[in-house]
Scaffold this motif. Sequence first.
Motif, PDB file in Angstrom:
ATOM      1  N   ASN A  94       0.852  -1.187   0.000  1.00  0.00           N
ATOM      2  CA  ASN A  94       0.000   0.000   0.000  1.00  0.00           C
ATOM      3  C   ASN A  94       0.884   1.232   0.000  1.00  0.00           C
TER       4      ASN A  94
ATOM      5  N   VAL B  99      -5.991  -2.913   0.323  1.00  0.00           N
ATOM      6  CA  VAL B  99      -5.050  -3.944  -0.079  1.00  0.00           C
ATOM      7  C   VAL B  99      -4.608  -3.670  -1.516  1.00  0.00           C
TER       8      VAL B  99
ATOM      9  N   LEU C  14      -2.346  -1.033   7.262  1.00  0.00           N
ATOM     10  CA  LEU C  14      -3.304  -1.999   6.715  1.00  0.00           C
ATOM     11  C   LEU C  14      -4.138  -2.633   7.825  1.00  0.00           C
TER      12      LEU C  14
END
Lengths: 509, 303
Positions: free
Chosen positions: A204, A379, A450
């Motif tokens: 990411n 994601v 994340l």
Amino acid sequence: MNRRFAFTMLAGVLVAASCSSSDSILESGNETPTTAASPTTVAASPGTDDTDAPPSSDATTIAPTTSTTPPPDPGLCPVDALENADGPVEVLFWHGLNGATNDGIEYLAAEYNASQSKVKVRLEPQGSYDSTIDKYVQTSQASRPDLVMFPEYMVQQTVDSDSVIPIQSCIEAAGFDTSAFRQATLKAYATAGVQWAMPFNVSNPVLYFNRRMFEKAGLDPDAPPQSLQELREYSQAIVDSGAASYGIAIDSGTDSGGGWFLEQWFANAGELYADNDNGRTAPATKVLYDGPVGVELLTFLQQMVQDGLAYYVGGNATGQDNFLKLADQTAPAAMTIGTSAAMGTVFDALDGGLIPGITNEDVGIGPLPGPSGTPTALVGGAALYVVADHGDETTAAAWDFITYLVSAQSQSEWAVQTGYVPIRADALSLEPVASTYTDDPRFRVAYDQLIGSPDEPALQGPILGPQREVRVVTALAVADIFEGGDVQTALTDAAARANALIADYNAYN
Amino acid sequence: MAVSEPGEATGVIDDATDKARSGGRPSSSAFSTPRGIRLAGRYALLGLVTFIVLFPVYTTIVASLKPGNRVLQNPLVPNAFTLDIFREAWTEGRLGRFILNSLVVAVVVTVCQVATSVMSGYAFAMLDFPGRGVLFMVFLATLLVPLEATLVVNRRTIDSLGWLNSYQGLAAPFLATAFGTFLLRQVFLGFPDELRDAARIDGAGHTRFLWHVALPVVRPTVGALALFSFLSSWNQYLWPNLITTESDMNTVQSGLRSLRYSTLDKPNLLMAGTVIAAVPIFAALLVFQRQLVRGLTAGAVKG
């Protein structure tokens, strides 16, 4: 006739250049910039990922959905077929990794091939995600590879190509335990209740910044900006102090500032990027970025460019332009945004002395500054698809290789070599990632943002049929905006074109 | 592409120098100063063009000779020197394999293009058959169809033949060329009837006449066509890139791309690879440049 010759060649080169224009080092990562594993930190790791959502007892591989699609038939994936094979079964694997992420996958494949005798994996790097997609789409089923890696925006198109076995069949047939997986990484590759691909390399966007310049501007390099407002304030301080000519270098690439980051920012704001819950509950019919949120976001960024706080590097076809702006000898920027998977490449280049005056240690990594001020991430990266109709033994062999790639140990090594994020919590307690995450927190940033992301539709990111094409028209609008165009007009036009693309796609599929 | 530029540029310079010579003559006796100024102006302009054309070549060569940690420092100054980069580019980029592939494909394409062009050009010029004019027009019309328009169909055809990643797949779409047919037809049209009649009286059929009489006479044109075919095949990028999914079958221009991807943090490696890939073609151009230009313009006046 010479002229014709020249013209033909020129046209060829131009077409080729435009074809490869979205190839991006952004998706690449690199080899071990890792610090030597220190024995004292080894034991410390198991408790370090307490921010993880606990693997719930009923954790399944299936995304929550309102769809009534029947679960795929486990018989599609005869995972036991390998036992009947005489001699090693070859698995041809196409991937889009490059640079040292390529070295990383070569390392894992070699380890796997050496570890057993039933399967032999043959890698064929296609150079980039784009050329992997192009070649796959253009090629007949028989000439396609047995296993293929596609980036996150390819889910719907791959499903509609009718050419892959849903990985859920294999998971069920093998009784494979995914409870340790980050559920978000699985959900990203599930649609209408079916798990289509196995996540493998998850990345990411993160903030890359020059720590020295932060210090020179009186900013704390250990507290990089988290919100867009802070990003502006930091940039102002950097420019005012003369630490650098610009605060941040931004671009309008499809897989960066012109597309991918926008999707990330929308998620961060808790806003849907497309209707029907980002296309997760039913195929999306339109994008939503031309509303007030999109206008506000891009007006903000445009203002930063116009105020001389941000430097617009253009379409960034190579994916390197934004990074190189940080190394500019005359008018550098202090920050830029790039995928975490580029970390390895950046560190490698600096360790090799490519950029005079900037060392590996000068680079700081922070979370992606976003509208909400709380770091989140969709994601990104890519996942593995098993290609259908290539024979039971090959399917079983491909599945066997997948289970190796997503094992906790492989994920631990992979994360350290590349900057990708481990997709499972239990990888974090294993070396080498355990000590790297402790000794070099820069590698942890992408992972932390994340797992810090709440589980809601906006944070699963959009699934659009023609997502790649939508990113292209969106990126053009962003380029227009950064060059001073009217924000609302540009976004409205882009959304209209994107919606037409989506309508076309939905009509044909 | 990059390699053809220096060659073309030299051609430009030659032309311009000729003009400068002939243009300068009348004024030379009376007004020597304006002539000097004019000449100086011309050379300044030519120098500028030369500089623009050669500058990228220069930077490429400089970068390819510098070790990694010096590439971005003073990029125009060759202040460090190593040949290791070339060695590394050669092995890491697998250039030996790619050059071999390029060579095989280019030779096959050249031989076939020359053969088909000679025969079809001969037929269009020397044989009288119904529909000849129309057929030739159709032939010429294919010159107007750009490669890009047929790419997808061609790729599907090659795929369905199972020829992806094969020499036949790389070469098949380029075995015949309307341009070559046109070129040789023009040359054959200018062929003296007496020669043909003489051969016929001696009992030569078409094959014997073509092989023993016509071909030797048009040899310069055939040579130029061969060189031209070889160059275009060697410089192909898009097609090999499209139909190779396995790096073993890549050609050198397309294979350089993979060198780029595998060495993102080492720009000098890519530069060295580019130089290596350019050397064979550059040498060929230097040696055959005059013949190429002369041969391609051979039919122009007559036709």
